[in-house]
Design an enzyme around this catalytic site. Structure first.
Site, short mmCIF file in Angstrom:
data_model
loop_
_atom_site.label_atom_id
_atom_site.label_comp_id
_atom_site.label_asym_id
_atom_site.label_seq_id
_atom_site.Cartn_x
_atom_site.Cartn_y
_atom_site.Cartn_z
N LYS A 97 -5.16 -8.15 22.31
CA LYS A 97 -6.83 -7.60 22.36
C LYS A 97 -7.32 -8.56 21.15
O LYS A 97 -8.34 -9.15 21.70
CB LYS A 97 -6.69 -6.24 21.52
CG LYS A 97 -6.22 -5.23 22.26
CD LYS A 97 -6.31 -3.94 21.68
CE LYS A 97 -5.54 -2.70 22.12
NZ LYS A 97 -5.63 -2.20 23.48
N HIS A 101 -2.56 -9.67 12.35
CA HIS A 101 -1.96 -8.51 11.62
C HIS A 101 -1.56 -7.79 12.92
O HIS A 101 -2.28 -7.67 13.90
CB HIS A 101 -2.94 -7.93 10.82
CG HIS A 101 -2.58 -6.41 10.63
ND1 HIS A 101 -1.07 -6.02 10.20
CD2 HIS A 101 -3.14 -5.17 10.89
CE1 HIS A 101 -1.31 -4.98 10.07
NE2 HIS A 101 -2.43 -4.27 10.34
N CYS A 129 -3.59 -3.52 4.53
CA CYS A 129 -2.63 -4.59 5.25
C CYS A 129 -3.07 -6.02 4.70
O CYS A 129 -2.47 -7.04 5.20
CB CYS A 129 -2.45 -4.19 6.80
SG CYS A 129 -1.83 -2.86 7.24
N SER A 186 -7.37 -2.19 6.73
CA SER A 186 -8.32 -0.95 7.08
C SER A 186 -9.18 -0.92 5.79
O SER A 186 -8.71 -1.02 4.72
CB SER A 186 -7.81 0.20 7.34
OG SER A 186 -7.51 -0.03 8.71
N GLU A 189 0.85 -1.21 -0.05
CA GLU A 189 -0.02 -0.20 0.12
C GLU A 189 0.96 1.21 0.04
O GLU A 189 0.44 2.50 0.21
CB GLU A 189 -1.07 -0.01 1.17
CG GLU A 189 -0.32 -0.06 2.61
CD GLU A 189 -1.46 0.00 3.59
OE1 GLU A 189 -2.09 1.00 3.87
OE2 GLU A 189 -1.32 -0.90 4.45
N SER A 239 -10.27 2.45 14.38
CA SER A 239 -9.51 1.33 13.71
C SER A 239 -9.21 0.17 14.35
O SER A 239 -9.31 -0.86 14.05
CB SER A 239 -8.51 1.97 12.83
OG SER A 239 -7.28 2.12 13.95
P1 HMG Z 1 -2.91 6.86 21.44
O1 HMG Z 1 -4.33 7.64 21.87
O2 HMG Z 1 -1.78 7.65 21.59
O3 HMG Z 1 -2.60 5.99 22.74
O4 HMG Z 1 -3.06 6.10 20.37
P2 HMG Z 1 -3.56 5.55 24.06
O5 HMG Z 1 -3.55 6.75 24.95
O6 HMG Z 1 -4.70 4.74 23.56
O7 HMG Z 1 -2.41 4.47 24.95
C1 HMG Z 1 -2.24 3.25 24.14
C2 HMG Z 1 -2.19 2.37 25.13
O8 HMG Z 1 -1.17 2.38 25.98
C3 HMG Z 1 -3.21 2.04 25.87
O9 HMG Z 1 -3.72 0.63 26.25
C4 HMG Z 1 -2.89 2.73 27.36
O10 HMG Z 1 -3.60 2.42 28.41
C5 HMG Z 1 -1.58 2.39 27.38
P3 HMG Z 1 -5.09 0.27 25.70
O11 HMG Z 1 -6.36 0.91 26.29
O12 HMG Z 1 -5.08 0.29 24.43
O13 HMG Z 1 -5.09 -1.52 26.27
N1 HMG Z 1 -0.79 3.15 28.28
C6 HMG Z 1 0.32 2.85 28.82
N2 HMG Z 1 0.75 1.76 29.28
C7 HMG Z 1 1.64 1.40 30.37
N3 HMG Z 1 2.29 2.51 30.84
C8 HMG Z 1 1.97 3.85 30.67
C9 HMG Z 1 0.83 3.93 29.79
N4 HMG Z 1 0.20 5.25 28.91
C10 HMG Z 1 -0.63 4.53 28.14
N5 HMG Z 1 2.71 4.83 31.02
C11 HMG Z 1 -3.23 4.18 18.99
C12 HMG Z 1 -3.00 4.53 20.12
C13 HMG Z 1 -3.04 2.93 18.45
C14 HMG Z 1 -4.96 4.45 18.49
C15 HMG Z 1 -2.40 5.20 17.81
O14 HMG Z 1 -1.13 4.68 17.91
C16 HMG Z 1 -2.73 4.99 16.26
O15 HMG Z 1 -3.67 5.86 15.90
N6 HMG Z 1 -2.18 4.21 15.58
C17 HMG Z 1 -2.60 3.97 14.06
C18 HMG Z 1 -3.58 3.27 13.96
C19 HMG Z 1 -3.46 1.81 14.33
O16 HMG Z 1 -2.54 1.08 14.42
N7 HMG Z 1 -4.77 0.99 14.18
C20 HMG Z 1 -4.89 -0.47 14.54
C21 HMG Z 1 -6.09 -1.05 14.09
S1 HMG Z 1 -6.15 -0.84 12.31
C22 HMG Z 1 -5.17 -1.89 11.72
O17 HMG Z 1 -4.48 -2.72 12.20
C23 HMG Z 1 -4.76 -1.50 10.03
C24 HMG Z 1 -3.49 -0.80 9.79
O18 HMG Z 1 -2.39 -1.56 9.85
C25 HMG Z 1 -3.52 -0.05 8.30
C26 HMG Z 1 -3.67 -0.81 7.13
O19 HMG Z 1 -4.47 -1.74 7.36
O20 HMG Z 1 -3.33 -0.76 6.18
C27 HMG Z 1 -3.33 0.35 10.74
#
Ligand code: HMG
Length: 392
Positions: A242, A233, A111, A305, A79, A201
């Site tokens: 998860k 993935h 992906c 996605s 992609e 997502s």
């Molecule tokens: P965010 O808002 O920065 O992070 O975004 P958060 O506040 O949700 O924290 C992440 C996790 O860290 C949470 O755990 C927190 O509790 C934890 P969860 O609630 O998820 O269990 N946390 C801590 N843990 C330990 N010590 C600490 C601490 N502080 C917080 N001190 C997000 C996170 C993944 C949303 C962001 O990075 C993002 O937008 N990433 C890109 C999108 C993505 O990866 N999506 C995944 C699903 S879609 C997919 O897989 C397709 C894709 O690969 C694309 C394709 O298909 O081409 C993306």
């Protein structure tokens, strides 16, 4: 007749950004990235690397000693394409000296596309068992500086040869698919970086996992108890927690968080490799599980996605340990160079010519193949005169 993965290899560039460095820059605790996202490092492409050079580096060991001569199809899943028209695999045709009597095509669906490639390869090999298919998934995940997605970037490529004598994994024909028109992550043609609704997502991924599992069961799929483990993935490694929890709750089974560790060993050090990520995780599981996995069934969940998902299974072959290249992969990961935040930012913000101006790429990568120049809109690749052999 068995059909499956006879050989596979992955490649990542020789540079990475430690997520502790990124956390410091962003004023976050490193634990958020290390434990919350499950990531240590993020692989970074240097200015003389792209999806073609990573793909060539991944495929090279599979084609040594004339092993490429039975390949009749190359399916290139990505992609992060470099051209709207020409398939990236055609650059490999020259670089890797592939046979002339073959077809080459590029596949896209976020992906998910490497899994589409695997299913298409299965059908092609079933139609003509003398036919071998080379699948390459190669991607650069880019969300942009100072975005929530930034710590989940990464890059890398995996190459897999699909034949009727799979020495590593055979593919089982039952699978469960699910598609839906959603906007959770996308990249319009004019954007260098993805647009993503991160939390949405993640929810969508888990909903699609459930739908795919149910569709797989409806096709007389194996019960969860018959699977040694599942690979997913991996946009970031805690996604596997998860997913595993979701699948076990759905099946009323106890969930063991520790069991996923071997399948995330490589991905933790690389980041999101989009289409390649599920297959790097599969290789990680095979390479880092102490138990002999011969004849065990492994579940695989692919998510792209937009969105398309698929759940299917593979069976581990008795000779699987001969083709995992574990020493070479560990050596490659351990011998990378950590970049500073400033270096990462400079490479990230580099502006490529768009008006046909010529540029000579700086000599940076130690990989076997590199992007040499761009002249009159044409990308020129070469064997790297400064290549360092990775196998100890
Ligand atoms: P965010 O808002 O920065 O992070 O975004 P958060 O506040 O949700 O924290 C992440 C996790 O860290 C949470 O755990 C927190 O509790 C934890 P969860 O609630 O998820 O269990 N946390 C801590 N843990 C330990 N010590 C600490 C601490 N502080 C917080 N001190 C997000 C996170 C993944 C949303 C962001 O990075 C993002 O937008 N990433 C890109 C999108 C993505 O990866 N999506 C995944 C699903 S879609 C997919 O897989 C397709 C894709 O690969 C694309 C394709 O298909 O081409 C993306």
């Amino acid at each position: 007749m068995l059909i499956g993965i006879d050989d596979l290899n992955f490649y990542v560039p020789s540079f990475y950004l430690p997520l502790a460095t990124l956390a410091k820059q962003k004023g976050e605790l490193p634990e958020k990235y290390h434990h919350g996202l499950g990531q240590r490092h993020m692989a970074i492409p240097s200015l003389d690397e792209d999806i073609v050079t990573m793909a060539a580096n991944a495929a090279y060991p599979l084609l040594k000693k004339d092993k490429g001569k039975k390949i009749r199809t190359l399916l290139f899943a990505t992609e992060s394409s470099i051209d709207q028209s020409k398939a990236a695999g055609l650059f490999l045709h020259t670089l890797l000296k592939l046979p002339r009597n073959m077809r080459i095509i590029e596949l896209k669906q976020a992906c998910y596309s490497a899994t589409a490639a695997l299913q298409f390869a299965y059908a092609l090999v079933a139609q003509d068992p003398t036919h071998e298919v080379l699948i390459i998934a190669s991607d650069i995940a880019r969300y942009g500086l100072n975005t929530p997605g930034e710590p989940t970037q990464g890059c890398g490529a995996i190459a897999m040869r699909i034949t009727t004598q799979p020495t590593v994994l055979s593919i089982n024909p039952e699978s469960g698919c699910y598609s839906e028109d959603v906007m959770d992550f996308w990249r319009p043609n004019y954007q260098e970086t993805a647009i993503v609704l991160g939390k949405y997502s993640t929810q969508k991924y888990l909903t699609v996992l459930k739908q795919c599992w149910l569709a797989y069961q409806a096709k007389n799929g194996k019960p969860l108890d018959d699977l040694y483990d599942c690979c997913y993935h991996l946009p970031f490694c805690t996604m596997a927690h998860k997913a595993e929890k979701t699948l076990h709750i759905l099946n009323n089974k106890p969930f063991n968080a520790e069991k996923i560790m071997p399948s995330v060993f490589y991905n933790r050090q690389i980041g999101n490799t989009y289409a390649a990520s599920l297959y790097i995780s599969l290789l990680s599981l095979l390479a880092h599980t102490e138990l002999n996995l011969s004849n065990q069934h492994i579940g695989a969940f692919s998510y792209g996605s937009g969105c398309v998902g698929e759940f299917f299974t593979l069976t581990v072959q008795s000779s699987y340990q001969n083709n995992l290249r574990t020493m070479a992969h560990l050596h490659m990961l351990e011998n990378r160079t950590a970049v500073t935040y400033e270096q990462y930012k400079q490479w990230f913000e580099y502006t490529w010519p768009t008006q046909g101006e010529s540029i000579i790429c700086p000599q940076i990568t130690t990989g076997r193949y590199r992007l040499k120049s761009i002249e009159a809109h044409r990308r020129q690749y070469e064997k790297n005169p400064h290549h360092l052999e990775l196998v100890p």
